[in-house]
Scaffold this motif. Sequence first.
Motif, PDB file in Angstrom:
ATOM      1  N   SER A  34     -29.607 -51.888  19.213  1.00 29.42           N
ATOM      2  CA  SER A  34     -28.899 -52.049  20.478  1.00 29.42           C
ATOM      3  C   SER A  34     -29.871 -51.786  21.621  1.00 29.42           C
ATOM      4  O   SER A  34     -30.924 -51.166  21.441  1.00 29.42           O
ATOM      5  N   GLU A  35     -29.500 -52.236  22.797  1.00 35.55           N
ATOM      6  CA  GLU A  35     -30.353 -52.039  23.972  1.00 35.55           C
ATOM      7  C   GLU A  35     -30.503 -50.554  24.295  1.00 35.55           C
ATOM      8  O   GLU A  35     -31.583 -50.095  24.674  1.00 35.55           O
ATOM      9  N   VAL A 171     -20.862 -59.047  16.082  1.00 38.54           N
ATOM     10  CA  VAL A 171     -22.169 -58.917  16.712  1.00 38.54           C
ATOM     11  C   VAL A 171     -22.097 -59.367  18.173  1.00 38.54           C
ATOM     12  O   VAL A 171     -21.263 -60.202  18.544  1.00 38.54           O
ATOM     13  N   ASP A 172     -22.945 -58.773  19.002  1.00 40.73           N
ATOM     14  CA  ASP A 172     -23.057 -59.131  20.422  1.00 40.73           C
ATOM     15  C   ASP A 172     -21.750 -58.943  21.194  1.00 40.73           C
ATOM     16  O   ASP A 172     -21.461 -59.677  22.145  1.00 40.73           O
ATOM     17  N   TRP A 208     -19.925 -46.139  23.640  1.00 46.62           N
ATOM     18  CA  TRP A 208     -19.898 -47.571  23.397  1.00 46.62           C
ATOM     19  C   TRP A 208     -21.222 -48.028  22.817  1.00 46.62           C
ATOM     20  O   TRP A 208     -22.238 -47.335  22.876  1.00 46.62           O
ATOM     21  N   PHE A 209     -21.202 -49.192  22.221  1.00 45.92           N
ATOM     22  CA  PHE A 209     -22.430 -49.825  21.744  1.00 45.92           C
ATOM     23  C   PHE A 209     -22.228 -51.330  21.694  1.00 45.92           C
ATOM     24  O   PHE A 209     -21.085 -51.819  21.689  1.00 45.92           O
ATOM     25  N   LYS A 210     -23.323 -52.035  21.664  1.00 46.33           N
ATOM     26  CA  LYS A 210     -23.312 -53.490  21.532  1.00 46.33           C
ATOM     27  C   LYS A 210     -24.375 -53.857  20.503  1.00 46.33           C
ATOM     28  O   LYS A 210     -25.563 -53.916  20.816  1.00 46.33           O
ATOM     29  N   ALA A 211     -23.941 -54.082  19.287  1.00 43.14           N
ATOM     30  CA  ALA A 211     -24.873 -54.374  18.195  1.00 43.14           C
ATOM     31  C   ALA A 211     -25.480 -55.761  18.375  1.00 43.14           C
ATOM     32  O   ALA A 211     -24.757 -56.735  18.619  1.00 43.14           O
ATOM     33  N   GLU A 212     -26.798 -55.823  18.263  1.00 42.72           N
ATOM     34  CA  GLU A 212     -27.502 -57.084  18.494  1.00 42.72           C
ATOM     35  C   GLU A 212     -27.897 -57.792  17.209  1.00 42.72           C
ATOM     36  O   GLU A 212     -28.341 -58.940  17.256  1.00 42.72           O
ATOM     37  N   LYS A 213     -27.732 -57.111  16.076  1.00 46.44           N
ATOM     38  CA  LYS A 213     -28.159 -57.692  14.806  1.00 46.44           C
ATOM     39  C   LYS A 213     -27.073 -57.515  13.759  1.00 46.44           C
ATOM     40  O   LYS A 213     -26.455 -56.462  13.656  1.00 46.44           O
ATOM     41  N   LYS A 237     -20.364 -52.024   9.713  1.00 46.19           N
ATOM     42  CA  LYS A 237     -20.840 -53.339   9.281  1.00 46.19           C
ATOM     43  C   LYS A 237     -20.709 -54.326  10.434  1.00 46.19           C
ATOM     44  O   LYS A 237     -19.605 -54.567  10.932  1.00 46.19           O
ATOM     45  N   VAL A 238     -21.821 -54.868  10.865  1.00 52.67           N
ATOM     46  CA  VAL A 238     -21.840 -55.825  11.964  1.00 52.67           C
ATOM     47  C   VAL A 238     -21.902 -57.230  11.384  1.00 52.67           C
ATOM     48  O   VAL A 238     -22.795 -57.541  10.588  1.00 52.67           O
ATOM     49  N   VAL A 239     -20.946 -58.065  11.752  1.00 48.97           N
ATOM     50  CA  VAL A 239     -20.841 -59.408  11.188  1.00 48.97           C
ATOM     51  C   VAL A 239     -20.726 -60.431  12.312  1.00 48.97           C
ATOM     52  O   VAL A 239     -20.578 -60.081  13.490  1.00 48.97           O
ATOM     53  N   SER A 240     -20.775 -61.694  11.936  1.00 50.40           N
ATOM     54  CA  SER A 240     -20.594 -62.768  12.918  1.00 50.40           C
ATOM     55  C   SER A 240     -19.139 -62.805  13.365  1.00 50.40           C
ATOM     56  O   SER A 240     -18.249 -62.221  12.734  1.00 50.40           O
TER      57      SER A 240
END
Length: 270
Positions: A34-35, A171-172, A208-213, A237-240
């Motif tokens: 994340s950023e 994601v994103d 908060w978070f914003k997963a990039e991958k 788990k970060v998915v599409s």
Amino acid sequence: MKKIFYIFSGTFISQNAFANQPVDWQLGFQKAASESMREIVAFHDKLLLPIIIAISVFVLFLMLYACVRFRASANPNPSKRTHNVTVEVLWTLIPCLILIVMAVPSFKILYKQDTIPKADLTIKAIGYQWYWGYEYPDENIIFDSYMIEEKDLEANQPRLLAVDNEVVVPVDKVVKVLITANDVLHAWALPSFGVKRDAVPGRINETWFKAEKVGTYYGQCSELCGIKHAFMPITVKVVSEEEYQEWLSEARVKFAKEEIENDKLKLASK
């Protein structure tokens, strides 16, 4: 040799080569996803680390210089000086300036982490002794997340980190996390996202978070909460977006908090 390699690589090579979980002999941060985490790593590696190294080298030099220059054999008649105004002013002002240089970017990162942007998804995490419970308030979803025992682990599931029910997010997307506890103090922490917040009974903290991958990311309770403190991991788990919508359709049935029937809410039996 393997251990030596890990130590060497952890010291001189970026940790981006490693997975999103702790590894043996790891010395650096986990891989940023994340950023916010990238900013934390850059703040540490590009500012704090050089300052720490410079101070350590300077202090070591002063110690060695004092030991050699003012040794008893070289000073049979020691000086009676008790203070030096110039030195005292310098060793007061210089540390203050160093702290200011460190504080400005630090406050910027902290402010950005505490300022939650408009969320695409809200999750509530509740700490229990000793497991995590999760709710998706907008989706009528609630479930508990227990650590998988070592004897039940499947291939590629890390020991003490894998859980039976993972938190799934797209994601994103900006994910807002409401964090609380049901009994004692806990802490919800995910190193790859640069997230760590205390879970306090009777109070709701936010992060908060914003997963990039896309991938699976692991964390653990980071507050000493009792005998099984080390056995309440966090798995996200970060998915599409497409995969998230598929999971959401299944989760609304599998983890339904309330059963909707004839436009009336009915408590689901569990």
